[in-house]
Design an enzyme around this catalytic site. Structure first.
Site: not given
Length: 288
Positions: A26-27, A119, A243, A248
């Site tokens: 997840h990046c 997604r 990530d 955010n």
């Protein structure tokens, strides 16, 4: 329009040496905006974080493969992600964002480009529930491709969407440990529901985003027990990711080297770590 903090530019060398072929599942890649513009209707503007930055961080922490997840700031224009995948010589795969207007040809193009899933965002402060008719139609159309669906939601929303989740007939992945809040403890109802959901053989989970779970701040050790429980509940359906570049984040910005060492704390067994870093992503992203 709000902007995001930049990631830590100096990733530490982690104490845990990752095995060859380890995957960051997840990046993101962001921009550069002059080449890959951000979506006009985006809710935030990140600092550019092109694929060159991602490669530099991965080299520093020992990651050799990656799954690039499309983020909302690029909307349904998956070009930056596809470009990064095509330049990776097989080391990257992708998860796209699409809407109901995408054609079969468009889906096939994404598939040839290395995309293996879509997604959908259900997080209320990031825009809330998607058009559920579109959600259902897209899932019907991607199933023949052998893709999966990634659900970005708060664990507390699992009950609200339980019926729809139960009808999913393909692998589905829960992002960021369901964004549970560590301050509410391991026995909180949202986390119990997430653990129950992991009994579903189609359910996968990413033990990433500890900075989104923690209430204690860096180095986010209060998120470790949640990652540990999830990995114990479904060791064959757990993924790990950084990530990067951490969009955010209102609190402490994580250091990507520290995130590797958090994995070592959460999953002490080397054989299980190998499943999470190599075997599980192989099955979901490279098995075709």
């Amino acid at each position: 329009m709000k902007t995001c903090k930049a990631p830590d530019p100096n990733p530490k060398t982690p104490a845990l040496k990752l095995p060859p072929g380890a995957c960051d599942a997840h990046c993101h890649v962001f921009g550069p905006a002059d080449k890959f513009p951000y979506a006009p209707d985006r809710s935030y503007t990140p600092p550019d974080a092109p694929v060159e930055d991602l490669r530099r961080v991965h080299a520093a922490i020992g990651v050799e493969r990656a799954v690039i997840v499309q983020a909302s700031c690029h909307g349904t224009d998956n070009t930056a992600m596809i470009d990064a995948i095509m330049r990776s010589e097989g080391a990257y795969r992708g998860v796209a964002i699409v809407d109901g207007s995408i054609t079969d040809e468009g889906l096939e193009r994404l598939d040839r480009g290395g995309v293996r899933g879509v997604r959908f965002n259900f997080v209320k402060h990031l825009g809330g529930t998607p058009d559920l008719e579109v959600f259902d139609r897209v899932l019907d159309r991607i199933q023949p491709l052998g893709w999966h669906v990634v659900l970005h939601l708060d664990a507390g929303d699992i009950l609200e969407h339980a019926g729809r989740i139960a009808r999913i007939k393909m692998p589905f992945v829960i992002d960021h440990m369901g964004r549970v809040q560590a301050k509410n403890g391991l026995e909180q109802e949202p986390f119990r529901r997430l653990l129950e959901l992991m009994r579903n053989e189609l359910a996968w989970v990413k033990i990433c985003g500890p900075e989104r779970v923690s209430s204690a701040g860096a180095p986010f050790h209060d998120a470790v027990p949640f990652a540990r429980r999830l990995a114990e509940a479904a060791p064959d359906r757990t993924l790990w990711g950084t990530d990067f570049p951490h969009p955010n984040i209102a609190g402490d910005m994580p250091n990507d080297g520290d995130l590797v060492d958090l994995l070592a704390l959460a999953v002490e067994d080397e054989a299980v770590r190998r499943k999470i870093l190599i075997d599980n992503p192989n099955r979901l992203y490279w098995a075709r």
